[in-house]
Design a protein around this motif. Structure first.
Motif, mmCIF file in Angstrom:
data_model
loop_
_atom_site.group_PDB
_atom_site.id
_atom_site.type_symbol
_atom_site.label_atom_id
_atom_site.label_comp_id
_atom_site.label_asym_id
_atom_site.label_seq_id
_atom_site.Cartn_x
_atom_site.Cartn_y
_atom_site.Cartn_z
ATOM 1 N N ALA A 1 0.834 -1.209 0.000
ATOM 2 C CA ALA A 1 0.000 0.000 0.000
ATOM 3 C C ALA A 1 0.869 1.261 0.000
ATOM 4 O O ALA A 1 0.540 2.256 -0.644
ATOM 5 N N MET A 2 2.005 1.193 0.701
ATOM 6 C CA MET A 2 2.930 2.344 0.709
ATOM 7 C C MET A 2 3.533 2.558 -0.685
ATOM 8 O O MET A 2 3.728 3.693 -1.128
ATOM 9 N N ILE A 3 3.828 1.451 -1.373
ATOM 10 C CA ILE A 3 4.369 1.547 -2.734
ATOM 11 C C ILE A 3 3.324 2.163 -3.669
ATOM 12 O O ILE A 3 3.622 3.035 -4.498
ATOM 13 N N ILE A 4 2.078 1.728 -3.507
ATOM 14 C CA ILE A 4 0.978 2.265 -4.323
ATOM 15 C C ILE A 4 0.853 3.782 -4.098
ATOM 16 O O ILE A 4 0.741 4.557 -5.046
ATOM 17 N N ALA A 5 0.917 4.185 -2.826
ATOM 18 C CA ALA A 5 0.817 5.613 -2.502
ATOM 19 C C ALA A 5 1.971 6.393 -3.126
ATOM 20 O O ALA A 5 1.768 7.464 -3.719
ATOM 21 N N ALA A 6 3.183 5.838 -3.020
ATOM 22 C CA ALA A 6 4.364 6.538 -3.539
ATOM 23 C C ALA A 6 4.293 6.670 -5.063
ATOM 24 O O ALA A 6 4.643 7.711 -5.628
ATOM 25 N N TYR A 7 3.814 5.635 -5.717
ATOM 26 C CA TYR A 7 3.709 5.651 -7.193
ATOM 27 C C TYR A 7 2.751 6.759 -7.643
ATOM 28 O O TYR A 7 3.085 7.586 -8.495
ATOM 29 N N VAL B 1 7.370 -8.798 -0.917
ATOM 30 C CA VAL B 1 6.502 -8.062 -1.840
ATOM 31 C C VAL B 1 7.130 -8.021 -3.225
ATOM 32 O O VAL B 1 8.314 -7.698 -3.373
ATOM 33 N N GLY B 2 6.314 -8.368 -4.222
ATOM 34 C CA GLY B 2 6.755 -8.324 -5.612
ATOM 35 C C GLY B 2 6.017 -7.232 -6.364
ATOM 36 O O GLY B 2 4.876 -6.918 -6.042
ATOM 37 N N VAL B 3 6.695 -6.648 -7.353
ATOM 38 C CA VAL B 3 6.081 -5.563 -8.122
ATOM 39 C C VAL B 3 6.379 -5.728 -9.610
ATOM 40 O O VAL B 3 7.345 -6.386 -10.001
ATOM 41 N N CYS B 4 5.531 -5.096 -10.434
ATOM 42 C CA CYS B 4 5.798 -5.023 -11.860
ATOM 43 C C CYS B 4 6.885 -3.972 -12.097
ATOM 44 O O CYS B 4 7.253 -3.223 -11.190
ATOM 45 N N GLU B 5 7.351 -3.916 -13.324
ATOM 46 C CA GLU B 5 8.512 -3.083 -13.619
ATOM 47 C C GLU B 5 8.330 -1.613 -13.238
ATOM 48 O O GLU B 5 9.229 -0.994 -12.665
ATOM 49 N N LYS B 6 7.134 -1.069 -13.517
ATOM 50 C CA LYS B 6 6.967 0.376 -13.272
ATOM 51 C C LYS B 6 6.968 0.729 -11.790
ATOM 52 O O LYS B 6 7.150 1.886 -11.421
ATOM 53 N N LEU B 7 6.751 -0.273 -10.913
ATOM 54 C CA LEU B 7 6.747 0.003 -9.475
ATOM 55 C C LEU B 7 8.085 -0.303 -8.807
ATOM 56 O O LEU B 7 8.269 0.013 -7.624
ATOM 57 N N ALA B 8 9.000 -0.911 -9.538
ATOM 58 C CA ALA B 8 10.276 -1.324 -8.938
ATOM 59 C C ALA B 8 11.046 -0.175 -8.282
ATOM 60 O O ALA B 8 11.657 -0.370 -7.228
ATOM 61 N N PRO B 9 11.034 1.051 -8.852
ATOM 62 C CA PRO B 9 11.799 2.133 -8.210
ATOM 63 C C PRO B 9 11.325 2.479 -6.803
ATOM 64 O O PRO B 9 12.045 3.134 -6.056
ATOM 65 N N PHE C 1 28.066 -9.867 -4.606
ATOM 66 C CA PHE C 1 26.767 -9.299 -4.241
ATOM 67 C C PHE C 1 26.975 -8.109 -3.316
ATOM 68 O O PHE C 1 27.900 -8.091 -2.521
ATOM 69 N N PHE C 2 26.086 -7.115 -3.433
ATOM 70 C CA PHE C 2 26.190 -5.953 -2.543
ATOM 71 C C PHE C 2 24.808 -5.364 -2.300
ATOM 72 O O PHE C 2 23.844 -5.695 -2.986
ATOM 73 N N LEU C 3 24.718 -4.502 -1.284
ATOM 74 C CA LEU C 3 23.456 -3.831 -0.976
ATOM 75 C C LEU C 3 23.442 -2.471 -1.648
ATOM 76 O O LEU C 3 24.358 -1.675 -1.480
ATOM 77 N N ASP C 4 22.389 -2.217 -2.403
ATOM 78 C CA ASP C 4 22.264 -0.979 -3.153
ATOM 79 C C ASP C 4 21.200 -0.101 -2.481
ATOM 80 O O ASP C 4 20.065 -0.531 -2.302
ATOM 81 N N TYR C 5 21.625 1.109 -2.081
ATOM 82 C CA TYR C 5 20.692 2.035 -1.416
ATOM 83 C C TYR C 5 20.277 3.176 -2.349
ATOM 84 O O TYR C 5 19.539 4.062 -1.944
ATOM 85 N N ASP C 6 20.786 3.147 -3.581
ATOM 86 C CA ASP C 6 20.630 4.295 -4.464
ATOM 87 C C ASP C 6 19.313 4.225 -5.249
ATOM 88 O O ASP C 6 19.316 4.029 -6.468
ATOM 89 N N TYR C 7 18.201 4.343 -4.543
ATOM 90 C CA TYR C 7 16.887 4.364 -5.179
ATOM 91 C C TYR C 7 16.127 5.583 -4.649
ATOM 92 O O TYR C 7 15.402 5.488 -3.669
ATOM 93 N N PRO C 8 16.300 6.723 -5.287
ATOM 94 C CA PRO C 8 15.749 7.967 -4.739
ATOM 95 C C PRO C 8 14.219 7.946 -4.593
ATOM 96 O O PRO C 8 13.670 8.688 -3.780
ATOM 97 N N LYS C 9 13.536 7.110 -5.363
ATOM 98 C CA LYS C 9 12.068 7.086 -5.253
ATOM 99 C C LYS C 9 11.567 6.024 -4.273
ATOM 100 O O LYS C 9 10.361 5.829 -4.117
ATOM 101 N N SER C 10 12.491 5.333 -3.636
ATOM 102 C CA SER C 10 12.106 4.261 -2.705
ATOM 103 C C SER C 10 11.208 4.773 -1.584
ATOM 104 O O SER C 10 11.368 5.900 -1.123
#
Lengths: 488, 444
Positions: A145-151, A284-292, A307-316
């Protein structure tokens, strides 16, 4: 049975560190110290072992009993997955380790498990990306629901509502509400979402529709393609509640069917133990447009295979868990997926659906089944006819306990009166299933002959029916409240 | 096929009863256009092969490191009896105790858990636990919003930043007015916190010991909050609560904590356990499962889930929370831990944590240029200022098998030279000495 506090003997101790500490007052001024004793139990190790062994004997569990608790998927929990989660190479890992520069190399195994688990979940569901961070199914719903709101916020849409069918789990509307949405109910018709009813509530302010597939009646939502088209038209998203994913493995993929965001209950479909009420996990899984918008961190792979942890998702949406979710549960589910593989997972759904339909057919002449057609992994019967004679769903549930079976889910979904929701799972043998059916039929005979006799059930459990009204009124929640109430 | 017991003749018999020609027929509702485009997973493997694969993955993690990492998550000794008892199938293969007659084991254990936590934290009402300490903090804040009908939150910058980032994420869509009062070089800023409290404040959120390890007394702050009609929320470290002034004694309305230190392995971040306790006046706002004592038909004592009218399966969107589970097995572990160490054992464990931390602090601050960030009482963890960036130091020591602590600069811009060092009863004098020598050499 006494509580552990009632067994306490001052001066007794079990597991003390072998070196007495210096007096803590050497380090902390008295004004910062507690005035009272904590009042923890003083018991020996054997006291503790006896106490909890005795408590365990007062529980039904899958290891001891058939547990057809509808919607909860109480299948067998393979033992090797416990051994995997207990491997010291996993249990000893401190979660901040990969956040230190250059220390990711010290936990490559754990990062690889998370990376591969996400990849497998994508393939199983047809979604584009996953996060393993949500710590339970309801937590996955909240994350979704938070992802939906952010999108919608990012796209400049003004969307304030989430739609939930009247058959939905109670967590769906609660999660949408906690995420800040207004919840609107969608009435079902013939047990499934009706496009005509949907059209009445689907306006421009609708952010998403949350659906369970198969739904909580165990029915496939056959208007799905039409529903997907209607939502697209309004820029609304479609959420998949994965509580019942165990019915469709290899038969349908959520992403292919047009869902935009989903959660999975690893403790249901992927057989991790329910633990008496947790811990579970709700990736939680998402389609491509919600991945950011997925939570950070995200596990990624470099060209050299590290492998590494990536934090660089400004729209997260940010952080929903302190680290990477319930990693111990992820491990168990990952090992289960490796063990079963492609064919094994398909067999899970086939045999779950087979067993549910077999029970449904064998009971249909004796128990009302409101939507009696081919079901998926579970079905809902109704005790409404029996209720006229004074025998309710609750009485059937309690009588089954006396036969050694855990009861089905009762009084859910809310849209069926006197609901009895039965989910056998794929792991129960036909002998067990037949015994359950025979026992239930015998209870129905008893209900005809002597309805009042069922009101006393259960008789073989450590206690009989408990006074819930008294519990809520008296509010005795601790030993201290108990002692206070006795003192009065 | 693993874990599916039916032989072919039994499948046939079931299909005959159903009246279906094949299993496929049962999936006829899923139209061809909805069928998977792909289901490309590896083939199944034997138990032996999977165990070998997982064992190999576990070996790609370095667990021989000597670590002074904490940041709210600590490596304590876990008594073996916990694993032995928790691996009883009657506990871990059961579910939420919806049928209390068949779940008295789980229910009585939760009642005992509620008792132990209430006594430890000095507040009377406790739920059966939530996901983790961070979600507990969010749930506590929402209790305050419902209780006060106000929307301003005053949060201290010395509350664990991992929880503060979770808090911002959870509340980003909720129209809350979130005021963060920065910590000053690791010290809680009481003056600024007090000044931030007003008639619109729903709650003040603080931590003890604070993230930098320093022990605070919030009694006066909580009294001011009460006078303004705001709710006082404190996050604590449960092991140290054996010694420290309790949230109840300080006048807190709600206390939350991460329960991991009570018998749960670090396990790369979970599963953990969120503890929540509150005053009697806040009980109806408390989310999650709560167990109460009652009697059965024959007058025998027993336990049930109670106050369920707060919960989502009854109230749906009007529920106090969406939480539907309680990490029950983690709560059981915490209870067993508290029983096994008991009153004396927890005090002694806490005392040893303090002792080792103070030994380490003495050794490390003897190194030229290394200082405690504040001259204040601390618990099992303390913040140092190094004469150079902590990142490089951590990198160099970690390469030699010693992780000296957590870099404060990760969450506190300006504190790049800050190092947060944690000790527990497992930290040896020898390792403190080796780490101190390495640090000294690294700075020279």
């Amino acid at each position: 049975m006494k509580t552990i506090f009632e067994k306490s003997v001052p001066g007794r101790a079990a597991c003390l560190p072998d070196r007495p500490e210096q007096y803590a007052g050497a380090y902390i001024p008295a004004s910062l110290m507690r005035e009272s004793f904590a009042g923890l139990p003083e018991v020996s190790e054997l006291d503790v072992v006896r106490h909890f062994t005795e408590l365990s004997r007062k529980n039904f569990g899958v290891d001891g009993n058939f547990y057809p608790l509808g919607s909860c998927t109480m299948k067998y929990n393979p033992k090797f997955t416990e051994a995997v989660a207990a491997m010291p190479g996993f249990t000893r890992l401190h979660p901040v380790l990969p956040q230190l520069k250059g220390a990711g190399r010290l936990c490559q195994g754990a990062l690889e498990v998370m990376y591969e688990m996400e990849r497998h979940l994508c393939e199983i569901t047809g979604m584009s990306a996953f996060t393993l961070h949500p710590m339970a199914g309801a937590h996955g719903e909240l994350t979704g629901a938070m992802i939906i709101a952010a999108y919608h916020k990012d796209k400049g849409h003004k969307k304030t509502k989430i739609l939930c069918p009247d058959s939905a789990h109670g967590t769906n509307p609660a999660s949408a509400s906690i995420a800040g949405f207004e919840v609107v109910n969608v009435p079902s018709k013939d047990g499934i979402v009706d496009p005509a009813e949907l059209a009445k509530v689907l306006d421009d302010e609708v952010a998403a529709l949350m659906m369970t597939m198969p739904n909580t009646l165990g029915l496939f939502e056959s208007h799905l393609p039409e529903i997907v088209a209607m939502l697209r038209e309004k820029d609304a998203l479609l959420y998949y509640d994965g509580a019942n994913l165990n019915a469709i493995l290899g038969k349908m993929r959520v992403g292919d069917a047009g869902f935009d965001v989903m959660h999975i209950n690893l403790h249901k479909t992927f057989a991790t133990p329910h633990g008496g009420g947790g811990p579970g996990a709700g990736p939680v899984g998402v389609c491509e447009k919600l991945a950011p918008y997925l939570p950070v961190s995200r596990v990624a792979k470099m060209e050299d295979g590290q492998f590494f942890l990536d934090y660089d998702y400004p729209k997260s949406i940010g952080y929903v868990s302190p680290f990477y979710g319930n990693f111990g549960v992820t491990l168990k589910a990952y090992a289960y997926i490796l063990r079963l593989g492609r064919e094994g997972l398909i067999r899970v759904s086939e045999n779950a659906v087979l067993a549910a339909n077999y029970i449904r057919k064998r009971l249909e002449d004796r128990l009302h089944i409101p939507f009696n057609r081919t079901c998926m992994h579970e079905f809902v019967a109704s005790a409404s006819e029996l209720a006229k004679k004074g025998v309710h769903a609750l009485d059937l549930a309690k009588a089954l306990l006396d036969k050694g079976h855990h009861s089905p889910t009762v009084y859910f979904p809310l849209i069926v009166k006197e609901a009895v929701m039965i989910e056998p799972t794929e792991t129960e043998s036909l002998e067990t299933i037949d015994q359950f059916i025979d026992d239930l039929l015998a209870i129905l005979d008893q209900a005809e002959a002597d309805p009042a006799s069922l009101h006393d059930a259960p008789l073989t459990t450590p206690v009989s029916r408990l006074d819930e009204t008294k519990a809520a009124r008296d509010m005795v929640l601790t030993q201290d409240m108990l002692e206070d109430s006795r003192g009065l | 096929m693993p874990f599916v017991p039916h032989i072919d003749s039994q499948v046939r018999r079931m299909l005959d009863v159903i009246g279906a020609a094949s299993v496929d027929e049962l999936f006829a509702d899923i139209h061809p256009e909805l069928r998977p485009k792909s289901f490309d997973l590896p083939s199944g493997k034997s138990e032996m092969a999977v165990m070998a694969q997982m064992e190999a993955l576990s070996r790609k993690n370095d667990t021989h490191l000597v670590s002074f990492l904490g940041a709210g998550f600590y490596d304590h000794h876990i008594p073996s009896a916990i694993d032995a008892l928790c691996s009883r199938g009657e506990f871990y293969t059961a579910y939420t105790p919806y049928q209390p007659e068949a779940s008295q084991g789980t229910l009585q254990a939760i009642f005992e858990f509620q008792t132990a936590i209430a006594r430890l934290l000095g507040l009377p009402c406790v739920n059966a636990g939530v996901y983790d300490g961070g979600s507990a903090l969010f749930e506590a804040a929402m209790m305050a919003v419902r209780h006060t009908k106000r929307r301003k939150m005053v949060i201290c910058g010395a509350v664990n930043p991992i929880y503060r980032v979770m808090f911002s994420s959870y509340t980003s869509n909720l129209n809350l007015d979130l005021v963060t009062v920065p910590a000053r070089d690791g010290a809680t800023d009481f003056k600024a916190l007090t000044a931030a409290l007003d008639e619109n404040t729903a709650a003040v959120l603080v931590q003890n010991p604070n993230f930098f390890g320093f022990i605070e007394d919030y009694t006066a702050l909580f009294a001011t909050a009460k006078a303004k009609g705001a709710v006082s929320i404190v996050s604590v470290y449960p092991v140290l609560q054996a010694l420290l002034k309790t949230p109840g004694e300080m006048g807190a309305d709600i206390c939350v904590a991460e329960g991991q230190s009570l018998g749960l392995p670090l396990s790369f971040g979970g599963p953990y356990l969120g503890l929540m306790a509150c005053t009697k006046g806040m009980i109806r706002q408390l989310p999650g499962r709560i167990v109460g004592r009652t009697v059965d038909r024959l007058g025998r004592p027993g336990f049930v889930l109670t106050l369920q009218a707060r919960e989502q399966h009854i109230r749906r969107q009007k529920a106090t929370s969406n939480i539907c589970s309680n990490q029950a097995l983690c709560a059981l572990r915490a209870l067993m831990y508290l029983c096994l160490v008991g009153e004396r054992g927890l005090k002694r464990t806490a005392g040893l944590c303090l002792e080792q931390a103070h030994k380490a602090a003495a050794r490390l601050t003897a190194i030229p240029g290394v200082k405690l960030m504040q001259d204040k009482p601390f618990g099992n963890e303390f913040a140092l200022t190094l004469p150079q960036s902590a990142y490089g130091v951590i990198d160099r020591l970690t390469a030699r098998g010693y992780v000296p602590g957590f870099p404060l600069g990760r969450y506190y811009p300006g504190l790049e030279s800050g190092l947060l060092v944690a000790c527990t009863e497992k930290t040896t004098d020898e390792n403190i000495g080796i780490m101190a020598e390495m640090l000294k050499g690294s700075l020279a």
